[in-house]
Design a protein around this motif. Structure first.
Motif, PDB file in Angstrom:
ATOM      1  N   ASN A 154       0.835  -1.197   0.000  1.00  0.00           N
ATOM      2  CA  ASN A 154       0.000   0.000   0.000  1.00  0.00           C
ATOM      3  C   ASN A 154       0.869   1.247   0.000  1.00  0.00           C
ATOM      4  OD1 ASN A 154      -1.681   2.245   1.487  1.00  0.00           O
ATOM      5  ND2 ASN A 154      -3.173   0.740   0.791  1.00  0.00           N
ATOM      6  N   VAL A 155       0.358   2.319  -0.593  1.00  0.00           N
ATOM      7  CA  VAL A 155       1.135   3.561  -0.683  1.00  0.00           C
ATOM      8  C   VAL A 155       1.492   4.092   0.700  1.00  0.00           C
ATOM      9  CG1 VAL A 155       1.078   5.961  -1.438  1.00  0.00           C
ATOM     10  CG2 VAL A 155       0.163   4.176  -2.923  1.00  0.00           C
ATOM     11  N   LEU A 156       0.523   4.089   1.626  1.00  0.00           N
ATOM     12  CA  LEU A 156       0.806   4.582   2.974  1.00  0.00           C
ATOM     13  C   LEU A 156       1.893   3.748   3.647  1.00  0.00           C
ATOM     14  CD1 LEU A 156      -2.620   5.554   4.604  1.00  0.00           C
ATOM     15  CD2 LEU A 156      -0.653   7.032   4.188  1.00  0.00           C
ATOM     16  N   GLY A 157       1.805   2.423   3.499  1.00  0.00           N
ATOM     17  CA  GLY A 157       2.835   1.567   4.068  1.00  0.00           C
ATOM     18  C   GLY A 157       4.195   1.860   3.474  1.00  0.00           C
ATOM     19  N   ALA A 158       4.231   2.070   2.166  1.00  0.00           N
ATOM     20  CA  ALA A 158       5.499   2.385   1.502  1.00  0.00           C
ATOM     21  C   ALA A 158       6.061   3.717   1.974  1.00  0.00           C
ATOM     22  CB  ALA A 158       5.287   2.408  -0.006  1.00  0.00           C
ATOM     23  N   LEU A 176       4.396  -3.656  11.059  1.00  0.00           N
ATOM     24  CA  LEU A 176       3.612  -2.431  10.896  1.00  0.00           C
ATOM     25  C   LEU A 176       2.212  -2.782  10.397  1.00  0.00           C
ATOM     26  CD1 LEU A 176       3.286   0.674  10.683  1.00  0.00           C
ATOM     27  CD2 LEU A 176       4.295   0.512   8.388  1.00  0.00           C
ATOM     28  N   PHE A 177       2.144  -3.643   9.406  1.00  0.00           N
ATOM     29  CA  PHE A 177       0.853  -4.063   8.867  1.00  0.00           C
ATOM     30  C   PHE A 177       0.032  -4.803   9.921  1.00  0.00           C
ATOM     31  CE2 PHE A 177      -1.412  -7.652   6.644  1.00  0.00           C
ATOM     32  CZ  PHE A 177      -2.468  -6.881   6.167  1.00  0.00           C
ATOM     33  N   ALA A 178       0.668  -5.733  10.642  1.00  0.00           N
ATOM     34  CA  ALA A 178      -0.039  -6.536  11.635  1.00  0.00           C
ATOM     35  C   ALA A 178      -0.542  -5.673  12.790  1.00  0.00           C
ATOM     36  CB  ALA A 178       0.875  -7.641  12.161  1.00  0.00           C
ATOM     37  N   GLY A 179       0.257  -4.717  13.235  1.00  0.00           N
ATOM     38  CA  GLY A 179      -0.160  -3.849  14.328  1.00  0.00           C
ATOM     39  C   GLY A 179      -1.370  -3.020  13.958  1.00  0.00           C
ATOM     40  N   ASN A 180      -1.352  -2.452  12.753  1.00  0.00           N
ATOM     41  CA  ASN A 180      -2.487  -1.647  12.296  1.00  0.00           C
ATOM     42  C   ASN A 180      -3.719  -2.519  12.085  1.00  0.00           C
ATOM     43  OD1 ASN A 180      -3.699   0.851  10.942  1.00  0.00           O
ATOM     44  ND2 ASN A 180      -3.799  -0.631   9.294  1.00  0.00           N
ATOM     45  N   LEU A 181      -3.527  -3.716  11.540  1.00  0.00           N
ATOM     46  CA  LEU A 181      -4.648  -4.633  11.334  1.00  0.00           C
ATOM     47  C   LEU A 181      -5.316  -4.978  12.668  1.00  0.00           C
ATOM     48  CD1 LEU A 181      -4.720  -7.763   9.056  1.00  0.00           C
ATOM     49  CD2 LEU A 181      -5.455  -7.940  11.421  1.00  0.00           C
ATOM     50  N   ALA A 182      -4.510  -5.343  13.661  1.00  0.00           N
ATOM     51  CA  ALA A 182      -5.059  -5.716  14.964  1.00  0.00           C
ATOM     52  C   ALA A 182      -5.815  -4.560  15.597  1.00  0.00           C
ATOM     53  CB  ALA A 182      -3.928  -6.181  15.887  1.00  0.00           C
ATOM     54  N   PHE A 183      -5.280  -3.359  15.473  1.00  0.00           N
ATOM     55  CA  PHE A 183      -5.917  -2.196  16.095  1.00  0.00           C
ATOM     56  C   PHE A 183      -7.278  -1.925  15.454  1.00  0.00           C
ATOM     57  CE2 PHE A 183      -6.647   2.233  17.161  1.00  0.00           C
ATOM     58  CZ  PHE A 183      -6.167   2.312  18.458  1.00  0.00           C
ATOM     59  N   ASN A 184      -7.363  -2.021  14.142  1.00  0.00           N
ATOM     60  CA  ASN A 184      -8.628  -1.726  13.460  1.00  0.00           C
ATOM     61  C   ASN A 184      -9.656  -2.827  13.653  1.00  0.00           C
ATOM     62  OD1 ASN A 184      -8.673   0.907  11.750  1.00  0.00           O
ATOM     63  ND2 ASN A 184      -6.605   0.097  11.501  1.00  0.00           N
ATOM     64  N   VAL A 185      -9.217  -4.078  13.762  1.00  0.00           N
ATOM     65  CA  VAL A 185     -10.165  -5.149  14.086  1.00  0.00           C
ATOM     66  C   VAL A 185     -10.733  -4.925  15.482  1.00  0.00           C
ATOM     67  CG1 VAL A 185     -10.380  -7.620  14.547  1.00  0.00           C
ATOM     68  CG2 VAL A 185      -9.151  -6.837  12.519  1.00  0.00           C
ATOM     69  N   MET A 186      -9.873  -4.499  16.405  1.00  0.00           N
ATOM     70  CA  MET A 186     -10.337  -4.170  17.753  1.00  0.00           C
ATOM     71  C   MET A 186     -11.357  -3.036  17.710  1.00  0.00           C
ATOM     72  SD  MET A 186      -8.114  -2.747  20.985  1.00  0.00           S
ATOM     73  CE  MET A 186      -7.936  -1.121  20.195  1.00  0.00           C
ATOM     74  N   VAL A 352      -3.981  16.529  13.601  1.00  0.00           N
ATOM     75  CA  VAL A 352      -3.725  17.102  12.279  1.00  0.00           C
ATOM     76  C   VAL A 352      -4.345  16.241  11.188  1.00  0.00           C
ATOM     77  CG1 VAL A 352      -1.934  17.725  10.618  1.00  0.00           C
ATOM     78  CG2 VAL A 352      -1.617  18.241  13.043  1.00  0.00           C
ATOM     79  N   SER A 353      -4.183  14.917  11.313  1.00  0.00           N
ATOM     80  CA  SER A 353      -4.668  14.015  10.264  1.00  0.00           C
ATOM     81  C   SER A 353      -6.186  13.993  10.176  1.00  0.00           C
ATOM     82  CB  SER A 353      -4.145  12.607  10.519  1.00  0.00           C
ATOM     83  OG  SER A 353      -4.495  11.739   9.476  1.00  0.00           O
ATOM     84  N   ALA A 354      -6.875  14.359  11.256  1.00  0.00           N
ATOM     85  CA  ALA A 354      -8.338  14.405  11.213  1.00  0.00           C
ATOM     86  C   ALA A 354      -8.837  15.421  10.199  1.00  0.00           C
ATOM     87  CB  ALA A 354      -8.892  14.729  12.596  1.00  0.00           C
ATOM     88  N   PHE A 355      -7.997  16.412   9.878  1.00  0.00           N
ATOM     89  CA  PHE A 355      -8.403  17.472   8.960  1.00  0.00           C
ATOM     90  C   PHE A 355      -7.468  17.608   7.759  1.00  0.00           C
ATOM     91  CE2 PHE A 355      -9.293  18.648  13.389  1.00  0.00           C
ATOM     92  CZ  PHE A 355     -10.671  18.650  13.353  1.00  0.00           C
ATOM     93  N   ALA A 356      -6.462  16.755   7.679  1.00  0.00           N
ATOM     94  CA  ALA A 356      -5.479  16.882   6.593  1.00  0.00           C
ATOM     95  C   ALA A 356      -5.074  15.488   6.116  1.00  0.00           C
ATOM     96  CB  ALA A 356      -4.264  17.675   7.077  1.00  0.00           C
ATOM     97  N   SER A 357      -4.103  15.451   5.228  1.00  0.00           N
ATOM     98  CA  SER A 357      -3.647  14.202   4.637  1.00  0.00           C
ATOM     99  C   SER A 357      -2.911  13.336   5.654  1.00  0.00           C
ATOM    100  CB  SER A 357      -2.710  14.510   3.461  1.00  0.00           C
ATOM    101  OG  SER A 357      -1.954  13.382   3.104  1.00  0.00           O
ATOM    102  N   SER A 358      -3.321  12.074   5.766  1.00  0.00           N
ATOM    103  CA  SER A 358      -2.631  11.147   6.660  1.00  0.00           C
ATOM    104  C   SER A 358      -1.200  10.917   6.189  1.00  0.00           C
ATOM    105  CB  SER A 358      -3.382   9.811   6.709  1.00  0.00           C
ATOM    106  OG  SER A 358      -4.685   9.977   7.206  1.00  0.00           O
ATOM    107  N   ALA A 359      -1.028  10.773   4.881  1.00  0.00           N
ATOM    108  CA  ALA A 359       0.312  10.562   4.336  1.00  0.00           C
ATOM    109  C   ALA A 359       1.214  11.757   4.622  1.00  0.00           C
ATOM    110  CB  ALA A 359       0.238  10.308   2.832  1.00  0.00           C
TER     111      ALA A 359
END
Length: 447
Positions: A154-158, A176-186, A352-359
């Protein structure tokens, strides 16, 4: 009062005025950007306009226009009918099905808006058919999409992994992928628990599609699709199966519309083309070749959401241009308490990311964290994961691209409810996500 403090105060006033007087926040933000930029920061209008997100503008207009055409000619209704027959009487799992489906495009490498733009209009109309809370559906789609944000392809991951390597930090794409996956499943579980109460209380989903037919025995009767083209009539004494109406055959405009949507999906997810431009082109072509069946589709363009999104992003871009965000980040990184500094950086990322680009937020804050990480008191990968999660868990706000897409593509009768619901959830994530991510990925590994 410094220009940085003034910029934040004006942003707070924009939200206060917009809430108090029900004025579009985007319009207020554009006026605020011009006022702060020209009168205080000495920034010209041309520079302010450079912060206007033309890509977001085209994306929102293109996608709502395209699905406006699909709604006008009955394509959306046909797809929802087909999906309802597939779901049958298992509506309780529908939010999780949407969550899983939304995760596929981003995990495969697509940006979040690509999958959400296609899934949100269909998922929301399907949940409307089953009387499912539209806020639940919206959040499950958004956070399902977030599952794949930091996939290695994914672009963000890259961006995160390349930024770490550029700054001399060792990266671990899979963790990094696994940590984000677990957090969003939670988070998905929490969302289902908070907003899915009505679904959990339905013993056998028997009120999912209540028809309102009277039951001669005195009980309630509900018609529930059984997944095989028939409808089970349920009530206190009803056990019969009544045939459902057969699905209508596709018309020529509907076939063309489905083909156009598939071309948009393929172009965005396989060839990496701009989905906003593709959607707008497809919508215009459909209007030209099917003028009668798509009449009035332009009215489906959610101009209020477009103004809201573009105005807020323009104002935050001004704050970034004049250095407010960077100066705040440098000040935090210089704190003498590493764990506290790590938490504040996560909090800044979420805000900041709530109103702007996460990347853009991650690209700016990861380098600012290097001096902090160099001290060795904070786990490197743990802080990066916490930053990544904090910057993307807030994407459910209606000011982010994926959040705005769910509002813009919802049925008009549901838009205000979805806007208010995801706004409350997204703003709560500004606090909740950094706290939870900091505890999980920074504090605990540091003990």
């Amino acid at each position: 009062m410094s220009i940085d403090v003034l910029g934040i105060v004006v942003l707070a006033l924009i939200f206060a005025l917009g809430t108090w007087r029900s004025v579009n926040l985007g319009a207020l933000a554009l006026i605020g950007a011009v006022a702060v930029g020209t009168l205080v920061a000495g920034v010209g209008l041309d520079e302010i306009y450079e912060g206007f997100p033309a890509d977001i503008f085209v994306l929102l207009v293109g996608m709502t226009f395209l699905f406006g055409v699909a709604t006008a000619n009955g394509t959306v209704e046909w797809v929802v009918d087909r999906a309802a027959h597939r779901v049958g009487d298992h509506a309780k799992v529908l939010p999780w099905v949407l969550f899983a489906v939304a995760a596929v495009p981003t995990t495969a490498g697509a940006l979040g808006p690509a999958g959400v733009a296609i899934l949100a209009p269909l998922g929301l109309r399907l949940s409307q058919r089953y009387n499912i809370n539209p806020v639940l559906t919206s959040l499950m789609i958004v956070h399902g999409s977030a599952v794949g944000n930091f996939s290695p392809v994914n672009v963000l991951g890259a961006i995160v992994n390349q930024t770490m390597e550029r700054e001399g930090l060792s990266s671990n794409p899979l963790l990094l992928f696994a940590g984000n996956l677990a957090f969003n499943v939670m988070l998905g579980g929490v969302i289902y628990w908070i907003y899915g109460g009505a679904l959990r209380r339905r013993g056998a989903d028997r009120s999912d599609t209540t028809s309102g037919l009277p039951d001669p025995t005195g009980g309630d009767v509900a018609q529930v699709p059984d997944g095989s083209g028939a409808v089970a009539v349920r009530g206190a004494a009803a056990t019969t199966i009544a045939p459902s109406r057969s699905l209508p055959t596709l018309t020529s405009p509907q076939i063309v519309t489905i083909g156009a949507v598939l071309v948009v999906v393929a172009g965005a997810m396989i060839f990496g083309l701009d989905i906003g431009v593709l959607a707008l082109t497809a919508a215009v072509v459909l209007r030209l070749v099917t003028p009668k069946s798509s009449e009035g589709a332009e009215k489906s363009i959610s101009w209020n959401v477009v103004l809201l999104m573009c105005g807020i992003i323009t104002y935050v871009a001004l704050l970034q241009h004049i250095g407010t965000i960077g100066r705040i980040g440098h000040a935090v990184a210089g704190l003498s308490l590493p764990l506290l500094a790590a938490f504040i950086i996560c909090l800044i990322a979420a805000t900041v990311s709530a109103f702007a680009s996460s990347a853009g937020t991650l690209g700016a804050l990861i380098p600012l964290s290097v001096p902090l990480l160099a001290q060795g008191d904070v786990p490197v990968l743990g802080l990066i994961i916490a930053l990544a999660v904090s910057a993307t868990a807030v994407d459910a706000t209606p000011f982010s691209t994926v959040g705005a897409l769910t509002v813009a593509n919802a049925p008009v009768s549901q838009q205000q409810r979805i806007f208010s619901g995801i706004l409350r959830w997204g703003l709560s994530m500004i606090i909740v996500a950094p706290v939870a991510a900091w505890l999980m990925f920074v504090l605990v590994p540091s003990l």
